[in-house]
Write an enzyme that holds these catalytic residues in place. Structure first.
Site, PDB file in Angstrom:
ATOM      1  N   SER A 151       0.501  -1.466   0.384  1.00 47.78           N
ATOM      2  CA  SER A 151       0.246   0.094  -0.476  1.00 47.78           C
ATOM      3  C   SER A 151       1.434   1.170  -0.155  1.00 47.78           C
ATOM      4  O   SER A 151       1.921   1.553   0.636  1.00 47.78           O
ATOM      5  CB  SER A 151      -1.341   0.326   0.929  1.00 47.78           C
ATOM      6  OG  SER A 151      -1.770   1.400   0.638  1.00 47.78           O
ATOM      7  N   LYS A 165     -13.485  -4.127   2.742  1.00 47.61           N
ATOM      8  CA  LYS A 165     -14.977  -3.000   1.850  1.00 47.61           C
ATOM      9  C   LYS A 165     -16.679  -2.600   2.494  1.00 47.61           C
ATOM     10  O   LYS A 165     -16.839  -2.070   2.727  1.00 47.61           O
ATOM     11  CB  LYS A 165     -14.308  -2.328   0.721  1.00 47.61           C
ATOM     12  CG  LYS A 165     -13.209  -0.858  -0.195  1.00 47.61           C
ATOM     13  CD  LYS A 165     -12.905  -1.509  -1.526  1.00 47.61           C
ATOM     14  CE  LYS A 165     -11.644  -0.227  -1.565  1.00 47.61           C
ATOM     15  NZ  LYS A 165     -11.171  -0.216  -1.895  1.00 47.61           N
ATOM     16  N   ASN A 173     -14.277   2.658   1.882  1.00 46.79           N
ATOM     17  CA  ASN A 173     -13.410   2.521   1.536  1.00 46.79           C
ATOM     18  C   ASN A 173     -11.944   4.265   2.978  1.00 46.79           C
ATOM     19  O   ASN A 173     -11.238   3.749   2.612  1.00 46.79           O
ATOM     20  CB  ASN A 173     -12.560   2.650   0.339  1.00 46.79           C
ATOM     21  CG  ASN A 173     -12.243   4.416  -0.192  1.00 46.79           C
ATOM     22  OD1 ASN A 173     -13.589   4.890   0.850  1.00 46.79           O
ATOM     23  ND2 ASN A 173     -11.392   5.341  -0.541  1.00 46.79           N
ATOM     24  N   ALA A 203     -16.365  -7.326  -9.128  1.00 46.29           N
ATOM     25  CA  ALA A 203     -17.756  -7.786  -8.185  1.00 46.29           C
ATOM     26  C   ALA A 203     -17.507  -7.081  -6.978  1.00 46.29           C
ATOM     27  O   ALA A 203     -17.982  -7.744  -6.204  1.00 46.29           O
ATOM     28  CB  ALA A 203     -18.644  -8.513  -8.335  1.00 46.29           C
ATOM     29  N   GLY A 215     -15.478  -4.727  -3.591  1.00 42.16           N
ATOM     30  CA  GLY A 215     -15.599  -3.207  -2.950  1.00 42.16           C
ATOM     31  C   GLY A 215     -15.692  -2.588  -3.979  1.00 42.16           C
ATOM     32  O   GLY A 215     -16.081  -1.696  -4.298  1.00 42.16           O
ATOM     33  N   ALA A 216     -14.348  -2.126  -4.432  1.00 43.68           N
ATOM     34  CA  ALA A 216     -14.176  -1.004  -5.282  1.00 43.68           C
ATOM     35  C   ALA A 216     -14.888  -1.097  -6.570  1.00 43.68           C
ATOM     36  O   ALA A 216     -15.099   0.227  -7.353  1.00 43.68           O
ATOM     37  CB  ALA A 216     -12.340  -0.900  -6.016  1.00 43.68           C
ATOM     38  N   ASN A 224     -17.754 -10.875 -13.831  1.00 44.50           N
ATOM     39  CA  ASN A 224     -16.855 -11.602 -12.275  1.00 44.50           C
ATOM     40  C   ASN A 224     -17.047 -12.730 -12.353  1.00 44.50           C
ATOM     41  O   ASN A 224     -17.448 -13.871 -12.923  1.00 44.50           O
ATOM     42  CB  ASN A 224     -17.896 -11.192 -11.191  1.00 44.50           C
ATOM     43  CG  ASN A 224     -16.773 -11.039  -9.616  1.00 44.50           C
ATOM     44  OD1 ASN A 224     -15.710 -10.722 -10.143  1.00 44.50           O
ATOM     45  ND2 ASN A 224     -17.632 -11.431  -8.832  1.00 44.50           N
ATOM     46  N   THR A 276     -17.750 -14.900  -9.668  1.00 47.08           N
ATOM     47  CA  THR A 276     -18.453 -15.663  -8.935  1.00 47.08           C
ATOM     48  C   THR A 276     -19.747 -14.530  -9.240  1.00 47.08           C
ATOM     49  O   THR A 276     -20.188 -13.081  -9.096  1.00 47.08           O
ATOM     50  CB  THR A 276     -18.596 -14.735  -7.943  1.00 47.08           C
ATOM     51  OG1 THR A 276     -16.852 -15.730  -6.986  1.00 47.08           O
ATOM     52  CG2 THR A 276     -19.164 -15.778  -7.316  1.00 47.08           C
ATOM     53  N   GLY A 328      -3.711   2.765 -12.198  1.00 47.81           N
ATOM     54  CA  GLY A 328      -4.004   2.529 -10.619  1.00 47.81           C
ATOM     55  C   GLY A 328      -4.049   3.588 -10.060  1.00 47.81           C
ATOM     56  O   GLY A 328      -3.994   4.060  -8.896  1.00 47.81           O
TER      57      GLY A 328
END
Ligand code: ATR
Length: 279
Positions: free
Chosen positions: A14, A67, A88, A128, A130-131, A151, A153, A245
């Site tokens: 991070s 998230k 977030n 799919a 939190g972001a 996604n 899933t 990003g």
């Protein structure tokens, strides 16, 4: 000294402490505030919220994979995070822990500075989590014409379509990742919100075959470590516009900093710190 933390699992890579600590330095506040990384596993999230309540922690940035899972542990949600159904950033105020979401602001800022319009466009979101929820919310609320969420899933992608269906004129659907090739044929923007491409065991991988990318696409990746993921390298090679990003990280970080600290963020200092470390 007031503590800010960034929590996730994994958290090693991070860059949030880099940009926050640069901001504190630029504001001459480095003796009053400090930001650190903290690895928090899913089964330790509740303990972490307890820690925020008791200790001198002002708040936290929240990243993969917390998230969504953090939401039921919070006392209050802002209108944005309530609408997005993901958080977030969390902030302690008057002994309450409040959840907020700045990923939406981050996406809009990143597209705006690159002169990419959302209105009337077909956009594909990969992932799919939190972001992806925040990105879908941002696109639906800014008049995208069609949104396709793919996604691994599928049920999680369906959950997002159910959250936002009927909230605007945007057509929104969920499908399997395997449908990417046909969906790409008339898409304008592709956003990777999965961790595929990230340093570690997902590095060097992409969910999209390079021969299915087109030069008229705008390709954006939420992954910033490495800055040039395989997806972005492939897109660049064929002449598509790319957004890495780090732009999303910066813009969501600026908004989160202002929510947490309550003062205007020194954007230039944050941007310089980020580009120095990513060089
Ligand atoms: P965040 O909160 O940052 O969005 P997350 O909730 O952990 O993070 O979501 C990560 C996303 O990456 C998910 O959509 C996940 O797919 P699943 O919902 O099927 O788990 C996706 N993802 C991670 N690794 C993947 C892989 N190897 N292939 C395809 N999708 C992957």
């Amino acid at each position: 000294m007031k503590q800010l933390v960034v929590i996730g699992d994994p958290i090693k890579h991070s860059l949030t402490p880099t940009i926050y600590n640069a901001a504190f330095k630029a504001l001459d506040l480095e003796n009053k505030f400090q930001c650190k990384k903290l690895r928090v596993e899913t089964n330790d999230l509740a303990n972490f919220i307890g820690k925020i309540r008791c200790e001198k922690i002002l708040g936290a940035n929240v990243t993969i994979p917390h998230k969504i899972g953090i939401m039921p542990l919070l006392d209050e949600l802002t209108v944005e995070s309530e609408s997005i159904k993901a958080v977030n950033v969390v902030h302690k105020k008057d002994r309450k822990v409040i959840g907020h979401n700045t990923d939406c602001t981050g996406l809009i800022g990143s597209l705006k500075e690159n002169n990419v319009k959302i209105k009337g466009k077909k956009i594909i979101i990969l992932g799919a989590g939190g972001a992806a929820r925040a990105i879908a919310y941002a696109l639906v609320s800014n008049d995208a014409n069609e949104l396709v969420i793919l996604n691994r899933t599928v049920s999680k992608a369906e959950e997002i379509t159910n959250l936002f269906k009927g909230k605007s004129r945007c057509r929104i659907k969920a499908d399997r990742l395997e449908d990417i090739d046909s969906e790409l044929e008339d898409a304008n923007i592709l956003v990777n919100c999965t961790s595929v491409g990230m340093k570690g065991n997902q590095e060097g991988k992409s969910l999209v075959s390079s021969d299915k990318l087109s030069p008229r696409l705008v390709v954006m990746d939420m992954v910033y470590h490495p800055l040039k993921t395989k997806l972005l390298k492939d897109a660049e090679k064929i002449g598509a516009k790319t957004i890495d990003g780090s732009r999303m990280l910066l813009h969501q970080g600026v908004a989160a900093f202002e929510f947490l600290v309550g003062i205007e963020a020194p954007v230039d200092a944050m941007e310089t710190a980020l580009s120095d470390v990513l060089k």
